[in-house]
Every structure is written in C-alpha cells, then in structure tokens.
Design an enzyme around this catalytic site. Structure first.
Site, PDB file in Angstrom:
ATOM      1  N   LYS A  31      -1.568   7.112 -23.541  1.00  0.00           N
ATOM      2  CA  LYS A  31      -1.090   7.362 -24.893  1.00  0.00           C
ATOM      3  C   LYS A  31       0.397   6.995 -24.965  1.00  0.00           C
ATOM      4  O   LYS A  31       0.728   5.817 -25.053  1.00  0.00           O
ATOM      5  CB  LYS A  31      -1.358   8.818 -25.289  1.00  0.00           C
ATOM      6  CG  LYS A  31      -2.825   9.117 -25.574  1.00  0.00           C
ATOM      7  CD  LYS A  31      -3.617   9.422 -24.333  1.00  0.00           C
ATOM      8  CE  LYS A  31      -5.014   9.926 -24.643  1.00  0.00           C
ATOM      9  NZ  LYS A  31      -5.528  10.833 -23.626  1.00  0.00           N
ATOM     10  N   ALA A  41       0.360  14.209 -22.813  1.00  0.00           N
ATOM     11  CA  ALA A  41      -0.043  12.842 -23.185  1.00  0.00           C
ATOM     12  C   ALA A  41       0.802  12.272 -24.339  1.00  0.00           C
ATOM     13  O   ALA A  41       1.156  11.102 -24.327  1.00  0.00           O
ATOM     14  CB  ALA A  41      -1.528  12.817 -23.568  1.00  0.00           C
ATOM     15  N   PHE A  66      -7.809  20.136 -24.281  1.00  0.00           N
ATOM     16  CA  PHE A  66      -8.512  18.859 -24.452  1.00  0.00           C
ATOM     17  C   PHE A  66      -9.828  18.922 -23.663  1.00  0.00           C
ATOM     18  O   PHE A  66      -9.934  19.662 -22.694  1.00  0.00           O
ATOM     19  CB  PHE A  66      -7.611  17.726 -23.940  1.00  0.00           C
ATOM     20  CG  PHE A  66      -8.227  16.366 -24.068  1.00  0.00           C
ATOM     21  CD1 PHE A  66      -8.407  15.800 -25.317  1.00  0.00           C
ATOM     22  CD2 PHE A  66      -8.628  15.651 -22.952  1.00  0.00           C
ATOM     23  CE1 PHE A  66      -8.983  14.545 -25.443  1.00  0.00           C
ATOM     24  CE2 PHE A  66      -9.189  14.394 -23.070  1.00  0.00           C
ATOM     25  CZ  PHE A  66      -9.371  13.840 -24.323  1.00  0.00           C
ATOM     26  N   ASP A  67     -10.833  18.135 -24.056  1.00  0.00           N
ATOM     27  CA  ASP A  67     -12.164  18.333 -23.450  1.00  0.00           C
ATOM     28  C   ASP A  67     -12.234  18.050 -21.945  1.00  0.00           C
ATOM     29  O   ASP A  67     -12.837  18.818 -21.207  1.00  0.00           O
ATOM     30  CB  ASP A  67     -13.285  17.639 -24.237  1.00  0.00           C
ATOM     31  CG  ASP A  67     -12.997  16.176 -24.545  1.00  0.00           C
ATOM     32  OD1 ASP A  67     -12.037  15.629 -23.966  1.00  0.00           O
ATOM     33  OD2 ASP A  67     -13.732  15.580 -25.352  1.00  0.00           O
ATOM     34  N   HIS A  78     -23.016  13.084 -27.324  1.00  0.00           N
ATOM     35  CA  HIS A  78     -22.529  12.208 -28.397  1.00  0.00           C
ATOM     36  C   HIS A  78     -22.291  10.774 -27.925  1.00  0.00           C
ATOM     37  O   HIS A  78     -22.327   9.853 -28.718  1.00  0.00           O
ATOM     38  CB  HIS A  78     -21.266  12.780 -29.037  1.00  0.00           C
ATOM     39  CG  HIS A  78     -20.143  13.004 -28.065  1.00  0.00           C
ATOM     40  ND1 HIS A  78     -20.159  14.014 -27.140  1.00  0.00           N
ATOM     41  CD2 HIS A  78     -18.997  12.324 -27.868  1.00  0.00           C
ATOM     42  CE1 HIS A  78     -19.058  13.955 -26.422  1.00  0.00           C
ATOM     43  NE2 HIS A  78     -18.326  12.936 -26.832  1.00  0.00           N
ATOM     44  N   ASP A 103       0.473  19.682 -20.881  1.00  0.00           N
ATOM     45  CA  ASP A 103      -0.462  18.552 -20.917  1.00  0.00           C
ATOM     46  C   ASP A 103       0.212  17.571 -21.881  1.00  0.00           C
ATOM     47  O   ASP A 103       0.169  17.752 -23.095  1.00  0.00           O
ATOM     48  CB  ASP A 103      -1.838  19.024 -21.419  1.00  0.00           C
ATOM     49  CG  ASP A 103      -2.874  17.906 -21.422  1.00  0.00           C
ATOM     50  OD1 ASP A 103      -2.511  16.754 -21.119  1.00  0.00           O
ATOM     51  OD2 ASP A 103      -4.038  18.179 -21.752  1.00  0.00           O
ATOM     52  N   TYR A 111       0.839  -1.202   0.000  1.00  0.00           N
ATOM     53  CA  TYR A 111       0.000   0.000   0.000  1.00  0.00           C
ATOM     54  C   TYR A 111       0.874   1.253   0.000  1.00  0.00           C
ATOM     55  O   TYR A 111       0.603   2.200  -0.730  1.00  0.00           O
ATOM     56  CB  TYR A 111      -0.899  -0.008   1.243  1.00  0.00           C
ATOM     57  CG  TYR A 111      -1.956   1.069   1.213  1.00  0.00           C
ATOM     58  CD1 TYR A 111      -3.205   0.827   0.669  1.00  0.00           C
ATOM     59  CD2 TYR A 111      -1.695   2.351   1.715  1.00  0.00           C
ATOM     60  CE1 TYR A 111      -4.178   1.815   0.619  1.00  0.00           C
ATOM     61  CE2 TYR A 111      -2.660   3.349   1.669  1.00  0.00           C
ATOM     62  CZ  TYR A 111      -3.900   3.081   1.128  1.00  0.00           C
ATOM     63  OH  TYR A 111      -4.858   4.061   1.075  1.00  0.00           O
TER      64      TYR A 111
HETATM   65  C1  LIG Z   1      -6.435  11.717 -23.140  1.00  0.00           C
HETATM   66  C2  LIG Z   1      -6.063  13.098 -22.782  1.00  0.00           C
HETATM   67  C3  LIG Z   1      -6.387  13.657 -21.536  1.00  0.00           C
HETATM   68  C4  LIG Z   1      -7.200  12.910 -20.493  1.00  0.00           C
HETATM   69  O1  LIG Z   1      -6.595  11.748 -20.116  1.00  0.00           O
HETATM   70  P1  LIG Z   1      -7.407  10.433 -19.695  1.00  0.00           P
HETATM   71  O2  LIG Z   1      -6.310   9.460 -19.441  1.00  0.00           O
HETATM   72  O3  LIG Z   1      -8.289  10.070 -20.836  1.00  0.00           O
HETATM   73  O4  LIG Z   1      -8.179  10.773 -18.475  1.00  0.00           O
HETATM   74  C5  LIG Z   1      -5.957  14.946 -21.263  1.00  0.00           C
HETATM   75  N1  LIG Z   1      -5.286  15.660 -22.179  1.00  0.00           N
HETATM   76  C6  LIG Z   1      -4.975  15.157 -23.392  1.00  0.00           C
HETATM   77  C7  LIG Z   1      -4.223  15.988 -24.355  1.00  0.00           C
HETATM   78  C8  LIG Z   1      -5.366  13.872 -23.739  1.00  0.00           C
HETATM   79  O5  LIG Z   1      -5.072  13.393 -24.958  1.00  0.00           O
END
Ligand SMILES: *Cc1c(COP(=O)(O)O)cnc(C)c1O
Length: 458
Positions: A257, A216, A123-124, A449, A214, A71
């Site tokens: 990613k 990813a 990103f959304d 969607h 950000d 843990y």
């Molecule tokens: C996928 C993504 C996120 C969110 O990440 P999750 O792992 O889906 O929660 C944030 N910013 C970018 C640019 C992303 O591609």
C-alpha cells in the site's frame, strides 16, 4: 491545498481495453457471477484492491537495476534499513514478503494460547494470524465507525473506555498486545487521530501492555492528521509519521500500500533487542534469511524509495483528493456512500442503493456484477457474501452493512477514469429497480467469496 494536480507526469503507459457489452455478459457467465474469477484483461478499470496495484516511479524502476542480490548482507538491505530507521525511528527493521508474512513471523512471539489481541478493527489476514497462534482478535473501535452517515474526522479511533474495560475484564496478563491499524482498513480507510494513539499508549503503559501498529497506510493516516487534527496543520508529514511510530513498541506493515511497491512488507521493533533477535530467528525458516526476508534485492531498493516518495505532501493531497473526488461525484448524484470518504476507497452503501434486495440476495454483490456488466469496472463486495456463514450453525450471517468497495490504486488511474466510474454508477442508479439479486449455487467451506459460484435470481 484544494485541487492539487498530481505531482508527476506519465512516461510509460499500459493499454487497457473495454470489451463490448455482450462479451462482458459472457465473461460474467463464465465467471459464475464472481468477479474474482474474471481475467484481469477483461476488466477495463480495476478497483478490486489498492494492494500491490500502484504504479512505481522512474526513480524506483531505476533503483531496481541497482539491486544487490547477495544472499546475506546485501547493500540494498542496508539502504532499506537506513531509510526505515530515519522514517519510523525504530531501531530494528526486518523485511518480509508482504504484510501477512510479517504477521506470521511476529505474532507467535507475542501471543500465548488463549490471550486476547485488542485492536481498533482487525484486518482479515491479521485476525486469521492472531487466531492461528491461539489468540482471540477483539475489535474495540469507536461506535460511530458503524454509522455511515456520521461525518466525524477520526472514525478509526479506538474506544478508550471499552479498551480499559476489556483490559480489566481479561486482566492485563491476558492481553497479548494492543494493535492499532492506520488507517483502519476494515472500517473503510478511516484515520486514527494522534490524540487517540497517544491515549491508547497511556493505557498500554499503565497496564504494562505492548502497543503495535498495523501500518499499511501510515502516510495516508498522517496526511489526515495534518488536515484534520488541531496542532498538526504546520507540521510536515515526516514529523507526524515519526510521532505516530514513537508511541509504538513495533509494527507490521504491508508495503503493497503506502510502500508504493507491488510486493513487500516490514516488521519494526522500536528498541527491544531480545524481541528483534527472535524476529530474525523466526524469519529464517519462513520468509528467508533476515537480510532479504522473501524479497529480491531489487524489491528492497524499490521499497526504500517508495517509502520516501509516499511522504510527499503533494502526492498525498492528489491521492486522497482523487478518492474524495470520486466520492463527491457519487454524493452529488444522491448515491449513498460511507462518509467521510476514507483514504483508499469509496464504499457505496448497496443496501440503501438497492432497497428492493434483501440481504440474502446479496445486494452489494448484485451491484458489483451490474457495474462490471454496465461499464467493465471491477469493484468488490464487502457485505453478507464476504461475511459468510455461522461456523457452528451453518446459517448465513447478515452483515450490518452491504458495501460495494471501489478501491483506488495509487498513481494508476486519472480523474477521467474516476468520472467514467461515477457516470456508470449513476446510470445504474437511475434504473436501479432493474438490478437483480443473486444466490449461491456452490461454495467452499472457508473464505468462500474468492471461489463461490453464483447465479442471478429471476
Ligand atoms: C493488506 C493489509 C494486510 C496484509 O498485507 P498483505 O501484504 O496483503 O499480506 C494487513 N493489514 C492491513 C491493514 C492491510 O491493509
């Protein structure tokens, strides 16, 4: 490095199945023409997303057996921290269950009610978390990002003049932080140049504002810098990544990613120990104890290796090359796509592809449906159907672009699969006047969607 074959071979396979055309028709009816409602097993080639859908290596699977599930203070945690500190050069690293978990932990520490977060293009989920914390998410990307035929190499760059204007307009104290998304997902996986990151950092420093990434698709962005930016051709990917992160005060990352894992996320803080301590404190009630952050020990192990594997230039050449390969097959057949092709997906310009369908008949959704019907391939609509309605008037908004996104999972499909996808779309293109529009028959009030029901317009 043209036509580099994949630097791996296949040792385990997962069968996929193409059900026949009548069955596909039936599945579409059962799904109310919303591909999110399809069962994945009824999809032959799934290009819905590149998030968490990649294949892990034998080394990653092997490492999972070595996961330390303690843990607190597990060996796997320390292994991950060690790898991340070396790759990113940030002192404080925290795991999270995925990218939005990382955002949920970090953003309340940075945003005060009413403040603005300026980004290239948010990103959304990122935008949603900024707004949940009382902030305003403002996009500030170069104008050419909106021109699908503009072949510029770095269409994810921030617009520096607009950035300064925004800072002066709101006042530096009202800017919570600046966020650069690499590569810029919402702009089609378009990369951000090192020169732009450096210049944004200079603006941030001048006004005393913090800069975050950000991150990813950090490795794909670094590969584009190596390919396209003067002065980087001879640098290795690790050095480019290190430099990119050296300009940032911290980062959030969806490891689903470029982490090459199916689940996971990270928060990095370069040197601000106070902020890092607050991050750890915030992790406890949300993601979990700071040394596991919502992940199993085995997940931490897989991520520690994925982050190293993704830096392999041969891997990146094959990865980015495969996305470009699909794009080039479509271009050669005269199919309109966003150019240049980004790092993780090909965006088909469905508005131009289906000129007989007005935006209120959702041309990109119509094309998404047709591609599944034709070939069992699942893409996703990025257009007016996704955009939704004006929250005040309830009127359907018109997206400036109607895209069918074909998102390529990492290390999962072969170029043969890509050729099949291209041939299927070319087939549709040759009889495109037969593709029918769609209308919505039932929709939820937010994020419609995912669950809306549709029907074909006769
Ligand atoms: C996928 C993504 C996120 C969110 O990440 P999750 O792992 O889906 O929660 C944030 N910013 C970018 C640019 C992303 O591609």
């Amino acid at each position: 490095m043209k036509n580099v074959p994949e630097p791996y071979r296949i040792k385990m396979v997962e069968p996929i199945r193409l059900i026949n055309r009548e069955e596909r028709e039936q599945k579409l009816v059962e799904a109310d023409y919303n591909v999110f409602a399809l069962r994945a097993e009824d999809v032959f080639i799934d290009l819905l997303t590149d998030s968490g859908t990649g294949a892990m290596s034998d080394a990653q699977w092997g490492a999972m057996m070595m996961g330390d599930e303690s843990y607190a203070g597990s060996r796997s945690y320390y292994r991950l921290i060690d790898v991340c500190q070396k790759i990113f050069g940030h002192q404080y690293i925290s795991p999270a269950h995925q990218g939005r978990g990382a955002e949920n932990v970090l953003f309340p520490l940075l945003i005060k009610e009413g403040q603005v977060v300026v980004g290239n293009m948010h990103f959304d989920t990122t935008k949603a978390h900024i707004e949940l914390k009382g902030g305003h998410a403002v996009n500030c990307i170069v104008e050419k990002a909106y021109d699908t035929s503009d072949g510029s190499p770095f269409k994810g760059d921030m617009d520096l003049e607009q950035l300064e204007r925004l800072v002066k307009q709101h006042g530096p104290g009202q800017i919570a932080f600046i966020l650069i998304t690499v590569t810029c997902n919402s702009a089609g996986g378009q990369p951000v140049s090192m020169a732009n990151i450096r210049a944004v950092k200079a603006v941030a420093d001048r006004f005393g504002i913090r800069l975050f990434l950000d991150a990813a698709r950090f490795a794909e962005n670094a590969y584009f810098i190596k390919q396209r930016e003067a002065g980087y051709a001879d640098k290795n990917i690790s050095d480019i990544v290190h430099e990119m992160f050296s300009y940032a005060d911290g980062f959030t990352m969806s490891a689903k990613k470029d982490g090459l894992v199916n689940i996971g996320g990270l928060i990095g803080i370069r040197e601000d120990e106070t902020l890092a301590n607050l991050v750890r404190a915030n992790l406890v009630p949300t993601e979990g104890f700071p040394t596991y952050g919502g992940l199993a020990g085995r997940d931490l192990e897989a991520l520690a290796r994925g982050l190293v594997e993704v830096l392999d230039e041969h891997y990146l050449a094959a990865r980015i090359g495969q996305v470009a390969y699909l794009g080039n097959l479509l271009l050669a057949a005269g199919i309109p796509i966003q150019q240049p092709v980004g790092g993780h997906a090909v965006f088909v310009d469905a508005g131009t592809f289906l000129p007989h369908l007005p935006s209120e008949q959702f041309p990109a959704q119509a094309l998404t449906i047709e591609l599944y019907r034709e070939a069992g391939v699942r893409g996703v609509e990025i257009g007016s159907f996704l955009l939704g309605r004006d929250p005040v008037t309830g009127e359907q908004l018109v997206s400036p672009l109607e895209f069918l996104r074909l998102t390529i999972p990492r290390r999962t499909y072969t170029d043969n699969h890509m050729r099949y996808v291209a041939e299927s779309l070319i087939n549709i293109f040759q009889q495109r006047d037969r593709v029918r529009g769609v209308r919505i028959v039932e929709e939820p009030p937010v994020l419609r969607h995912f669950t809306a029901k549709l029907e074909l317009i006769s």
